[in-house]
Design an enzyme around this catalytic site. Sequence first.
Site, mmCIF file in Angstrom:
data_model
loop_
_atom_site.group_PDB
_atom_site.id
_atom_site.type_symbol
_atom_site.label_atom_id
_atom_site.label_comp_id
_atom_site.label_asym_id
_atom_site.label_seq_id
_atom_site.Cartn_x
_atom_site.Cartn_y
_atom_site.Cartn_z
ATOM 1 N N GLY A 23 0.793 -1.210 0.000
ATOM 2 C CA GLY A 23 0.000 0.000 0.000
ATOM 3 C C GLY A 23 0.830 1.267 0.000
ATOM 4 N N GLY A 71 3.901 1.582 -1.413
ATOM 5 C CA GLY A 71 4.543 1.724 -2.707
ATOM 6 C C GLY A 71 5.451 0.550 -2.984
ATOM 7 N N ASP A 130 -0.719 -4.270 12.275
ATOM 8 C CA ASP A 130 -0.744 -5.127 11.082
ATOM 9 C C ASP A 130 0.312 -6.219 11.183
ATOM 10 O OD1 ASP A 130 -1.652 -6.043 8.651
ATOM 11 O OD2 ASP A 130 -0.456 -4.649 7.461
#
Length: 741
Positions: free
Chosen positions: A451, A453, A565
């Site tokens: 997300g 890059g 995460d």
Amino acid sequence: MKILKMLHVLVGCLALGVFARGQQNPGFISIDCGAPNDYHDDQLDIYYKADTGFVDSGTNMQVSTQVIYQDNQQQSKNLRIFSSGIRNCYTLMPDKGKGNTYLVRASFWYGNYDGKNQTPAFDLHIDVNYWITVNSPYYVCAEIIYTPPRDYIQVCLVNTGSGVPFISALELRILDNSTYQINSGALITQWRYNLGSIDTYRHPQDVCDRIWNNNTYSGGLSSVSNTTAIVTSTSNDAYEVPPEVLMTATQAQNVTDPLSLSWTSHNSTTIWNLSSSGLKGLVATSISNLTAVVSLDLSNNSLTGSVPDFLAQMPSLKILNLSGNNLNGSVPQTLLKKMTDGSLLLSLDGNPNLCQSDGCQTSVQSKKKGISIAPIIASVAAALVLILVGALAVLWKIKRRQIQNVTTTTTTTNSTREFTGTLRLSKNQLFTSTEITRITDNFGTIIGEGGFGKVYLGRLDNGTKVAVKMLSRSSKQGYKEFHAEAQLLMVVHHRNLVSLIGYCEEFENMALIYEFMFHGNVQQHLSAQNPNVLSWSQRLQIAIDAAQGLEYLHNGCRPPIVHRDLKTPNILLNKNMQAKIADFGLSKAFATEHDSHISTHVAGTFGYLDPEFYTSGNLSKKSDVYSFGVVLFELITGRLAIMRSPEGSSMHILHWVTPLIERGDIQSIVDPRLNGQFSINSAWKAVEIAMSCVPIMAVQRPDMNHVLSELKECLTAEIGSGRIESFEITSIDVEITPSAR
């Protein structure tokens, strides 16, 4: 355990009524295994229950009629056998619950119930911890003093392939916590003698129903007895020894003869855990006499002085944890060598004055030769200051290479501790977009994407490989998030967190430069397509490494940091297979140390995300604990968090593993690619740790410091099995490194 099954256990326990839980025997649970009905033992004044409601498997049997009267104990006449399943468990739910001290006693009398005269051998566990191996044609009584981590205790019989497990009686007795002061864990008891007596006492003489076996030593020793009654009601003796036991004794026949009592211990390995025990001063040399110690945990105390060399001479020592103390000087080369060759797991973090490199020796030698290095240090420091001031002056004039002396300070409302960090030019370099283009060879090799890059392989001027994460123009995460990650990474440092080497802060070319992780991420190594199968001990060490990194974010940072995460793709492995957590930079810090949760936008990955998030929208430290539990199950099983079938259907790893746990089928749970090369005890403990992390309600999950402590014990169990090996892996042909967010 399914709710229906738990209710079944609860109903069985509540059925004790006024018997084991009533006024007659408060704090007792007494089970006559295999008995057809409940009864009162008049001799012991104890009510015994049949085992219905405590176990849902097994068959009731009776000992052979040829031996049934050889022992007048009622509890030895019946037994329950377990001819199917590898692991069969009794569930005990004491009134006082977790955190209290209990005496748990299991009795076994084979009694030739099957007419084969072949005594079976099997293991006995308390919860997931190995207790004893039962292998005797005689009456066996095993005792353990135990402080459970949960409100219930499971006593499990494990089939080891040497016959059908059985049990005759199972008893639990509440103890005063001041009697045997073990804050956690267990203490196995093997002997309790009533010296100088031919009588054996237990309840009702002993209110705790401890068994005091009769014992009269011969060979120059004689028995004596007191003719006056002993009153113990005024005594401060916390052990509450019955007066009947104190009435007799053993003495030497001659006053000049020594009184020598001896017995043989059946334990060949002693394991310690003295972490956070308030220890102060030097490491005692007497520890070296403990030649059977496998694991020595002295972490988080106030030990001072140097690390003693004698620790390297302890023949059985496999784990040594000295982190979190005030040790100084240099680490003995003998210990460093054992750590290097993989024969010792050595932890030394958190000793700020302890030098762990060879450079310490030079300093020591200089002091021995009387060389004063203070003037040299002062001169060098002065020169460095001048160079630094000049460099800062030049950089200040260049707008795009503006360096800020970054000091992030968040003072919490309820704490005086601060989260601080200062940008260190030597370790966190500022790069221009031109330099980024050069070190990535014009962005030639993509090694990850997410997300944030793309991630490119880079190489610094000195040849060091790096991972360059570029912020894409289409990324939902912008300059504000990028700047937050850069600042956070610059002040958060831990051996199990991926390190930031530098960054580029030009608005059109923003990049973060990380250390290159040679062995990629954990998910890649658990893939069925990867020919290099992680060993069981490697998996445990990876779990410990990740737990240490997460525990630092939660408890070592003020305010605490939530990762949000955590998943196997975000746990990376360096050249030495050391695990480090990545992609924690966009985490949010708590407003205060005592806040219970934070509210934020949708974060995390499906399969790892805390179930409470979907209803509350809140993420907390306990959310990370849930994610870690899923990660641990992936390490145990070798399966993905979300498993997909060829037909396109999907199943969460918890839904797959729960029925196997209930059946006690550890062989089907552990990754089959290990080919059985793991310790059953260690595997069950790892499963229990993982299960403790994933309750639906966050409040039921443990803190990461507890999870970390349990994992270290799990690795100790594996080492005790003799399966430990050096943590090395064959080089992978394709270079892989972390994926971006």
